[in-house]
Design a protein around this motif. Structure first.
Motif, mmCIF file in Angstrom:
data_model
loop_
_atom_site.group_PDB
_atom_site.id
_atom_site.type_symbol
_atom_site.label_atom_id
_atom_site.label_comp_id
_atom_site.label_asym_id
_atom_site.label_seq_id
_atom_site.Cartn_x
_atom_site.Cartn_y
_atom_site.Cartn_z
ATOM 1 N N LYS B 2 31.442 -26.401 -2.494
ATOM 2 C CA LYS B 2 31.409 -27.836 -2.190
ATOM 3 C C LYS B 2 30.880 -28.058 -0.778
ATOM 4 O O LYS B 2 31.241 -27.334 0.140
ATOM 5 C CB LYS B 2 32.829 -28.399 -2.301
ATOM 6 N N ARG B 3 30.070 -29.068 -0.648
ATOM 7 C CA ARG B 3 29.511 -29.331 0.677
ATOM 8 C C ARG B 3 30.323 -30.415 1.374
ATOM 9 O O ARG B 3 30.853 -31.316 0.727
ATOM 10 C CB ARG B 3 28.062 -29.771 0.546
ATOM 11 N N LEU B 8 26.194 -33.235 3.849
ATOM 12 C CA LEU B 8 25.532 -34.204 2.978
ATOM 13 C C LEU B 8 24.773 -35.254 3.780
ATOM 14 O O LEU B 8 23.691 -35.661 3.408
ATOM 15 C CB LEU B 8 26.559 -34.892 2.081
ATOM 16 N N TYR B 31 22.126 -44.006 -2.942
ATOM 17 C CA TYR B 31 22.313 -43.228 -4.169
ATOM 18 C C TYR B 31 22.848 -44.064 -5.323
ATOM 19 O O TYR B 31 23.002 -43.571 -6.426
ATOM 20 C CB TYR B 31 23.291 -42.075 -3.932
ATOM 21 N N ALA B 47 24.812 -37.716 -9.741
ATOM 22 C CA ALA B 47 25.465 -36.522 -9.220
ATOM 23 C C ALA B 47 25.637 -36.622 -7.714
ATOM 24 O O ALA B 47 26.701 -36.306 -7.168
ATOM 25 C CB ALA B 47 24.648 -35.280 -9.580
ATOM 26 N N LYS B 48 24.610 -37.094 -7.047
ATOM 27 C CA LYS B 48 24.651 -37.207 -5.589
ATOM 28 C C LYS B 48 25.694 -38.231 -5.160
ATOM 29 O O LYS B 48 26.430 -38.025 -4.199
ATOM 30 C CB LYS B 48 23.280 -37.612 -5.058
ATOM 31 N N ASN B 50 28.387 -39.187 -6.768
ATOM 32 C CA ASN B 50 29.751 -38.676 -6.945
ATOM 33 C C ASN B 50 30.099 -37.613 -5.909
ATOM 34 O O ASN B 50 31.211 -37.582 -5.390
ATOM 35 C CB ASN B 50 29.916 -38.116 -8.355
ATOM 36 N N GLU B 51 29.120 -36.768 -5.621
ATOM 37 C CA GLU B 51 29.356 -35.709 -4.639
ATOM 38 C C GLU B 51 29.701 -36.308 -3.278
ATOM 39 O O GLU B 51 30.603 -35.851 -2.581
ATOM 40 C CB GLU B 51 28.098 -34.832 -4.531
ATOM 41 N N LEU B 52 28.968 -37.379 -2.946
ATOM 42 C CA LEU B 52 29.176 -38.040 -1.654
ATOM 43 C C LEU B 52 30.568 -38.639 -1.577
ATOM 44 O O LEU B 52 31.284 -38.459 -0.580
ATOM 45 C CB LEU B 52 28.114 -39.125 -1.467
ATOM 46 N N GLU B 54 33.223 -37.818 -3.240
ATOM 47 C CA GLU B 54 34.199 -36.725 -3.201
ATOM 48 C C GLU B 54 34.319 -36.147 -1.788
ATOM 49 O O GLU B 54 35.415 -35.954 -1.268
ATOM 50 C CB GLU B 54 33.742 -35.628 -4.161
ATOM 51 N N ALA B 55 33.159 -35.906 -1.188
ATOM 52 C CA ALA B 55 33.136 -35.324 0.153
ATOM 53 C C ALA B 55 33.781 -36.261 1.156
ATOM 54 O O ALA B 55 34.525 -35.838 2.038
ATOM 55 C CB ALA B 55 31.709 -35.013 0.568
#
Lengths: 288, 128
Positions: B2-3, B8, B31, B47-48, B50-52, B54-55
């Motif tokens: 995970k980043r 990010l 995004y 995907a981006k 959601n990743e953002l 989460e991070a």
């Protein structure tokens, strides 16, 4: 090849402007001995390619200096694989552009240039099939021009594919980013082709050359070309901005690490400014 | 793997919270999957996005843990870090990559220049 993809210099920081110039000189340096010839044609589009790759890989380059025989002064330049790749691709494109021009115009000067350039256009080690695909797509584009296809979408899409093949098979870039990159290239190619077609509208109408806009909007010989341009301008603007929107959607998904300021400037301001410049048929970007 | 939010947003680890918040909102807009309707890039944007989020949540959680500690530290930091108290926006900070980042080093450089100069019979700064 067209030089539409460039930053708005007055909006850059001085540091970024120097970096941009160094990229320009870097590509020129990487052309090696072909540069005396190719410098005349060297355009900002290949610099954008080099910048994009460097930024995606997150590399920071350091300045080198050499004496430039053409500008006759010392210039700072960058050196890296990406810049070399940009130069290789540029020569390849230039070769085909000249080939195309020679076929159309039978221009003697260009014929001589082409025969010299052929010596320099080497193989691309990263992408051996690139040249074949490029040839195929260019023939397809040529066919569209020969049969006078009355649609703007078809030739622009093919030109988009042409730009996109340079972005396939790149190393050190994640598959996800590659998808975005190819998408970006495709739309950028569409934009470049459409803009160039509009730019050449007057010339093509005079010489009875192929121009998708003339056919799409049904130009008749009797009408004045200026009136015709004024009439289609709003539609063309809408068309170009729609493509630019796709470019920006793709660009926003890229993970850029270094030299982001220059790229942001090019994509967010430069492209729009260039569109408006061409639409208003001004020669330069300077405001009165 | 995970980043983190810093990776990010592509920002240094010591970026102030306020700035992170601004950037986070900007990227959220960038995004936003709603912008990518009818686009083949939609899955990537999703995907981006959601990743953002989460991070950012992970970052928030960590921040709350450190908060009590930070509050005490912050006061100290702002007023004792440097003798310059005027507020300058981050944009205008000097970048520390030259040879003369601080005044001591700068004077040192000048001294050495002057000494070399004098060795060769010249005079760079006459009063040194």
């Amino acid at each position: 090849m067209f030089g539409y993809v460039k930053p708005v210099k007055s909006e850059l920081k001085l540091r970024e402007l120097n970096e941009f110039k160094a990229f320009y000189c870097g590509v020129c340096t990487s052309l090696q001995r072909a540069r005396y010839l190719a410098k005349i044609f060297l355009s900002y589009d290949s610099i954008f390619f080099a910048l994009l790759l460097t930024s995606l890989k997150g590399r920071t380059l350091s300045y080198r200096k050499r004496f430039c025989e053409i500008e006759f002064r010392k210039v700072a330049y960058f050196e890296s694989d990406d810049i070399t790749l940009a130069a290789t691709n540029f020569i390849l494109l230039l070769k085909y552009k000249l080939l195309d021009d020679v076929k159309d115009e039978k221009n003697f000067v260009k014929m001589v240039l082409l025969s010299i350039l052929r010596k320099f256009a080497g193989e691309n080690p990263h992408n051996p099939h690139l040249e074949e695909r490029l040839k195929g797509l260019l023939t397809e584009l040529g066919n569209l021009e020969r049969y006078q296809v009355p649609s703007i979408d078809q030739p622009t899409n093919i030109f988009g594919e042409i730009v996109a093949i340079f972005f396939q098979n790149l190393e050190d870039i994640s598959p996800e980013q590659k998808v975005v990159l190819v998408n970006l290239a495709k739309h950028l190619g569409r934009w470049i082709y459409a803009l160039d077609a509009f730019d050449d509208l007057g010339k093509d109408a005079q010489k009875h050359n192929y121009n998708p806009f003339l056919l799409e909007f049904k130009y008749e010989e009797s009408t004045d070309i200026r009136q015709f341009i004024d009439k289609i301008r709003p539609q063309v603007r809408e068309y170009l901005f729609k493509i630019l929107d796709d470019v920006i959607l793709a660009y926003n998904l890229l993970e850029l690490k270094t030299y982001k300021g220059i790229l942001d400037n090019i994509v967010y301001i430069g492209l729009f400014e260039e569109t408006e410049r061409v639409l208003s048929r001004r020669r330069t970007c300077k405001r009165a | 793997m995970k980043r983190s939010i810093f990776e990010l947003l592509n920002i240094p680890l010591d970026t102030p919270h306020v700035e992170i918040e601004i950037l986070y909102k900007e990227y959220l807009e960038k995004y936003n999957p709603k912008r990518y309707e009818n686009s083949e890039l939609k899955p990537i944007a999703m995907a981006k996005y959601n990743e953002l989020i989460e991070a950012y949540e992970a970052y928030k959680k960590q921040l709350e843990g450190d908060n009590a500690l930070n509050a005490a530290m912050d006061n100290e930091l702002i007023y004792s870090y440097t003798s310059l108290r005027g507020y300058r926006p981050g944009y205008y900070y000097r970048r520390h990559d030259g040879c003369c980042d601080d005044i001591c080093q700068c004077i040192g450089c000048m001294w050495v220049t002057d000494t070399c100069c004098e060795c060769m019979g010249g005079d760079c700064i006459s009063c040194m």
